[in-house]
Design a protein around this motif. Structure first.
Motif, short mmCIF file in Angstrom:
data_model
loop_
_atom_site.label_atom_id
_atom_site.label_comp_id
_atom_site.label_asym_id
_atom_site.label_seq_id
_atom_site.Cartn_x
_atom_site.Cartn_y
_atom_site.Cartn_z
N SER A 122 6.56 -3.51 5.11
CA SER A 122 6.13 -4.53 6.05
C SER A 122 6.12 -5.91 5.40
O SER A 122 6.63 -6.89 5.96
CB SER A 122 4.75 -4.19 6.60
OG SER A 122 4.30 -5.17 7.47
N ALA A 123 5.55 -6.02 4.22
CA ALA A 123 5.46 -7.31 3.52
C ALA A 123 6.85 -7.81 3.11
O ALA A 123 7.14 -9.01 3.22
CB ALA A 123 4.56 -7.19 2.31
N THR A 124 7.71 -6.93 2.64
CA THR A 124 9.04 -7.34 2.21
C THR A 124 9.87 -7.82 3.40
O THR A 124 10.53 -8.85 3.33
CB THR A 124 9.77 -6.18 1.50
OG1 THR A 124 8.95 -5.73 0.42
CG2 THR A 124 11.10 -6.61 0.96
N ARG A 144 8.66 -15.83 14.50
CA ARG A 144 9.10 -14.64 15.25
C ARG A 144 9.72 -13.62 14.30
O ARG A 144 9.46 -12.42 14.41
CB ARG A 144 10.11 -15.07 16.31
CG ARG A 144 10.68 -13.92 17.10
CD ARG A 144 11.90 -14.39 17.92
NE ARG A 144 12.68 -13.29 18.38
CZ ARG A 144 13.64 -12.68 17.70
NH1 ARG A 144 13.92 -13.08 16.48
NH2 ARG A 144 14.31 -11.69 18.20
N ASN A 145 10.54 -14.09 13.36
CA ASN A 145 11.17 -13.18 12.40
C ASN A 145 10.14 -12.51 11.50
O ASN A 145 10.30 -11.35 11.13
CB ASN A 145 12.19 -13.95 11.54
CG ASN A 145 13.44 -14.31 12.30
OD1 ASN A 145 13.74 -13.74 13.34
ND2 ASN A 145 14.18 -15.27 11.79
N VAL A 146 9.09 -13.23 11.13
CA VAL A 146 8.04 -12.64 10.28
C VAL A 146 7.35 -11.51 11.02
O VAL A 146 7.15 -10.41 10.49
CB VAL A 146 7.02 -13.72 9.84
CG1 VAL A 146 5.78 -13.09 9.25
CG2 VAL A 146 7.65 -14.66 8.83
N GLY A 155 11.64 -6.56 -4.81
CA GLY A 155 10.43 -6.94 -4.09
C GLY A 155 9.73 -5.75 -3.47
O GLY A 155 8.50 -5.60 -3.56
N PHE A 156 10.50 -4.88 -2.85
CA PHE A 156 9.92 -3.70 -2.20
C PHE A 156 9.25 -2.79 -3.22
O PHE A 156 8.07 -2.43 -3.06
CB PHE A 156 11.01 -2.93 -1.45
CG PHE A 156 10.53 -1.64 -0.87
CD1 PHE A 156 9.79 -1.63 0.30
CD2 PHE A 156 10.81 -0.43 -1.50
CE1 PHE A 156 9.34 -0.43 0.84
CE2 PHE A 156 10.36 0.76 -0.97
CZ PHE A 156 9.63 0.76 0.20
N TYR A 157 9.95 -2.40 -4.26
CA TYR A 157 9.38 -1.47 -5.23
C TYR A 157 8.27 -2.11 -6.06
O TYR A 157 7.33 -1.44 -6.47
CB TYR A 157 10.47 -0.87 -6.13
CG TYR A 157 11.18 0.25 -5.44
CD1 TYR A 157 10.54 1.46 -5.21
CD2 TYR A 157 12.47 0.09 -4.97
CE1 TYR A 157 11.18 2.50 -4.54
CE2 TYR A 157 13.12 1.11 -4.30
CZ TYR A 157 12.46 2.32 -4.09
OH TYR A 157 13.10 3.32 -3.42
N THR A 189 8.59 -11.18 4.52
CA THR A 189 8.99 -12.24 3.60
C THR A 189 10.45 -12.64 3.82
O THR A 189 10.78 -13.83 3.86
CB THR A 189 8.80 -11.79 2.14
OG1 THR A 189 7.43 -11.45 1.95
CG2 THR A 189 9.20 -12.87 1.16
N PHE A 190 11.31 -11.66 3.97
CA PHE A 190 12.71 -11.98 4.20
C PHE A 190 12.94 -12.54 5.59
O PHE A 190 13.88 -13.30 5.81
CB PHE A 190 13.60 -10.78 3.91
CG PHE A 190 13.89 -10.64 2.45
CD1 PHE A 190 14.99 -11.26 1.90
CD2 PHE A 190 13.04 -9.95 1.62
CE1 PHE A 190 15.25 -11.17 0.54
CE2 PHE A 190 13.30 -9.85 0.26
CZ PHE A 190 14.40 -10.47 -0.27
N GLY A 191 12.07 -12.21 6.56
CA GLY A 191 12.13 -12.86 7.86
C GLY A 191 11.75 -14.32 7.77
O GLY A 191 12.25 -15.16 8.52
N LEU A 192 10.86 -14.63 6.85
CA LEU A 192 10.41 -16.01 6.66
C LEU A 192 11.49 -16.90 6.06
O LEU A 192 11.59 -18.07 6.39
CB LEU A 192 9.15 -16.03 5.78
CG LEU A 192 8.50 -17.37 5.52
CD1 LEU A 192 7.97 -17.95 6.82
CD2 LEU A 192 7.37 -17.22 4.52
N ILE A 193 12.31 -16.34 5.19
CA ILE A 193 13.33 -17.17 4.53
C ILE A 193 14.63 -17.27 5.32
O ILE A 193 15.56 -17.92 4.87
CB ILE A 193 13.61 -16.67 3.09
CG1 ILE A 193 14.18 -15.26 3.08
CG2 ILE A 193 12.36 -16.75 2.24
CD1 ILE A 193 14.62 -14.78 1.72
N MET A 194 14.69 -16.63 6.48
CA MET A 194 15.88 -16.74 7.33
C MET A 194 15.97 -18.17 7.86
O MET A 194 14.96 -18.82 8.08
CB MET A 194 15.81 -15.75 8.49
CG MET A 194 15.80 -14.30 8.07
SD MET A 194 17.38 -13.74 7.49
CE MET A 194 18.24 -13.59 9.00
#
Length: 129
Positions: free
Chosen positions: A50-52, A69-71, A25-27, A55-60
């Motif tokens: 930042s976007a990656t 808050r995680n996003v 996702g990052f690359y 995104t992973f904060g959103l799926i927590m």
């Protein structure tokens, strides 16, 4: 003993898949930003980080408020951590391309080559002499 082996193996596979998804996702985002903007710079790394992280904060797991808050936290931390790392990467690529005439020509055209690409070009030049 067999149950422990299965548990450790499963944990390793799941962890590897998660790390692979994060890295891909990052690359992927970094290369997409570089292609769309037409420039290889630090801001591609910052945007992708930042976007990656967001995104992973959103799926927590957690409530909607906790995910929001995680996003925000992931976005800020991703940008904060990726700026110095992106700057360092850019400087290392420039250092690897130092003294390389093809890299200077490509930089004038707006294209930065990786250290491996520059090394391959130098090898080709030496073989063609």
């Amino acid at each position: 003993m067999e149950k422990r082996f299965v548990r450790v193996t499963r944990g390793s596979i799941v962890g590897g898949i998660r790390l692979g998804m994060f890295t891909a996702g990052f690359y992927g985002l970094q290369n997409l930003l570089a292609e769309k903007r037409g420039v290889h710079d630090v801001f591609n790394v910052v945007g992708a980080g930042s976007a990656t992280a967001a995104t992973f904060g959103l799926i927590m797991p957690g409530s909607l408020k906790w995910r929001a808050r995680n996003v925000v936290l992931g976005s800020v931390l991703g940008a904060t951590l990726c700026f110095p790392l992106g700057w360092l990467h850019l400087k290392l690529v420039e250092k690897a391309n130092e003294g390389n005439t093809t890299a200077k020509d490509s930089r004038e055209m707006g294209e930065v080559k990786s250290g491996l690409g520059a090394a391959i070009d130098r090898l080709e030049e030496n073989l063609n002499k």
